[in-house]
Motif scaffolding. Structure first.
Motif, PDB file in Angstrom:
ATOM      1  N   LEU A 151       0.838  -1.187   0.000  1.00 16.16           N
ATOM      2  CA  LEU A 151       0.000   0.000   0.000  1.00 16.16           C
ATOM      3  C   LEU A 151       0.876   1.240   0.000  1.00 16.16           C
ATOM      4  N   GLY A 152       0.321   2.324  -0.548  1.00 15.42           N
ATOM      5  CA  GLY A 152       1.121   3.540  -0.633  1.00 15.42           C
ATOM      6  C   GLY A 152       0.267   4.784  -0.721  1.00 15.42           C
ATOM      7  N   LEU A 153       0.865   5.859  -1.212  1.00 11.47           N
ATOM      8  CA  LEU A 153       0.220   7.169  -1.240  1.00 11.47           C
ATOM      9  C   LEU A 153      -1.101   7.138  -1.990  1.00 11.47           C
ATOM     10  N   ILE A 208      -7.783   3.922   4.795  1.00 10.41           N
ATOM     11  CA  ILE A 208      -6.361   3.569   4.878  1.00 10.41           C
ATOM     12  C   ILE A 208      -5.595   4.738   5.481  1.00 10.41           C
ATOM     13  N   ALA A 209      -4.968   4.503   6.617  1.00 13.51           N
ATOM     14  CA  ALA A 209      -4.157   5.537   7.268  1.00 13.51           C
ATOM     15  C   ALA A 209      -2.820   5.643   6.556  1.00 13.51           C
ATOM     16  N   ILE A 210      -2.466   6.830   6.130  1.00 18.14           N
ATOM     17  CA  ILE A 210      -1.251   6.982   5.325  1.00 18.14           C
ATOM     18  C   ILE A 210      -0.009   6.592   6.114  1.00 18.14           C
ATOM     19  N   GLU A 211      -0.005   6.833   7.425  1.00 22.96           N
ATOM     20  CA  GLU A 211       1.174   6.472   8.214  1.00 22.96           C
ATOM     21  C   GLU A 211       1.396   4.961   8.272  1.00 22.96           C
ATOM     22  N   ASP A 212       0.316   4.185   8.051  1.00 17.94           N
ATOM     23  CA  ASP A 212       0.454   2.726   8.048  1.00 17.94           C
ATOM     24  C   ASP A 212       1.066   2.204   6.755  1.00 17.94           C
ATOM     25  N   CYS A 213       1.178   3.054   5.748  1.00 15.90           N
ATOM     26  CA  CYS A 213       1.753   2.645   4.467  1.00 15.90           C
ATOM     27  C   CYS A 213       3.268   2.831   4.421  1.00 15.90           C
TER      28      CYS A 213
END
Length: 310
Positions: free
Chosen positions: A172-174, A183-188
């Motif tokens: 997963l990404g931006l 989707i939490a961006i920090e989790d990517c």
């Protein structure tokens, strides 16, 4: 000048800078006055949209990354010609040291925060090579934290170049975080064994990359990554400017845009066209790649390799 002629001196660099400054002046010019008919309908101003859940709250501080630490493939770095973390001083490492000193000075007091776009007119001009090396050089700073974003959504490759993989099998990404609010961006973010260097992958390719990047959600997510963290620098490796519109939109989120120019390949026409697409960036700097130094020109690295004299 023939548009296929490669860069050969400082005069072209000056002209490219003038192009950008001229466009900046045009942006600051007042719009011409327009007379409004007396019988024109009255249009009510739109009410401001409510703050999205992703917008940082007052006092918010961007979190530390919590994913597993992955080792960077040092052998792959050496084979591809990248800088080696904690490796010996070389001419290239010294050049990137000079670049980052200038870049850090440019970021001081910039209202856009510590966001840097690394871009080029076409593919094959070395933007990803420069982005990775700049990230490795900046990560050596003692009081900085670097997040390198793979924003070349059509041809992502930074995690692969560093030997990083997805824990769950799907990276997963931006773009995933932009498309899906769940989707939490920090989790990517992928953590590396260089404590000050992390990677944000591109995510799944979308047909609406440019539209997602131009949305208010992008700025909110970027704020979530940096709010309360003045030591955190975001580097974007963008698509080629003349191949994908997403690069010009990304420039609107950047404090500094580094336009990579391949000394033996980039033509003047391409340079002019690329520079004209960077109007959204606060500052634009040219980064010359592939330069062959004359024998008596500066060559860093050899000083540190000299044998001590008895």
């Amino acid at each position: 000048m023939n548009e296929h002629k490669s860069l050969s001196g400082g005069s072209l660099i000056e002209r490219a800078t003038q192009i950008y400054d001229f466009n900046a002046a045009l942006r600051g010019r007042a719009a011409p006055a327009v007379e409004v008919p007396e019988d024109a309908p009255v249009v009510q101003a739109a009410q401001p949209a409510p703050i999205a859940a992703d917008a940082p709250e007052p006092g918010y501080r961007a979190p530390d990354w919590t994913g597993p630490v992955q080792p960077i493939d040092r052998i792959a770095l050496v084979e591809a010609g990248y800088l080696l973390p904690d490796g010996p001083v070389t001419a290239m490492s010294e050049e990137f040291r000079l670049l980052k000193r200038d870049l850090l000075a440019e970021l001081v007091g910039n209202g856009r925060g510590n966001r840097v776009l690394i871009c080029s007119a076409h593919s094959g001009e070395g933007k990803s090579f420069c982005a990775i090396n700049l990230a490795l050089s900046l990560a050596a700073e003692k009081d900085r934290e670097i997040l390198l974003v793979d924003a070349d959504f059509g041809k992502p490759g930074i995690p692969e170049a560093l030997g990083l993989t997805a824990e769950s099998g799907q990276m997963l990404g931006l773009m995933d975080a932009l498309a899906d609010p769940a989707i939490a961006i920090e989790d990517c973010v992928l953590r590396t064994d260089i404590p000050s260097l992390s990677i944000l992958p591109a995510g799944q390719r979308s047909n609406n990359d440019t539209e997602y990047l131009a949305s208010a959600r992008t700025e909110m997510l970027l704020d979530r990554l940096t709010e309360g963290r003045p030591d955190r620098i975001i580097l974007f490796d963008s698509p080629p400017l003349l191949a994908a519109s997403a690069a010009a939109v990304l420039a609107g989120h950047a404090a500094v845009a580094l336009l990579v120019v391949r000394a033996d390949r980039t033509g003047e026409s391409a340079l002019r066209d690329a520079a004209s697409l960077l109007k959204g960036a606060s500052k634009v700097k040219l980064l010359i790649n592939g330069v062959n130094f004359a024998q008596n020109a500066r060559r860093f690295g050899s000083y540190y390799a000299q044998e001590p004299m008895g």
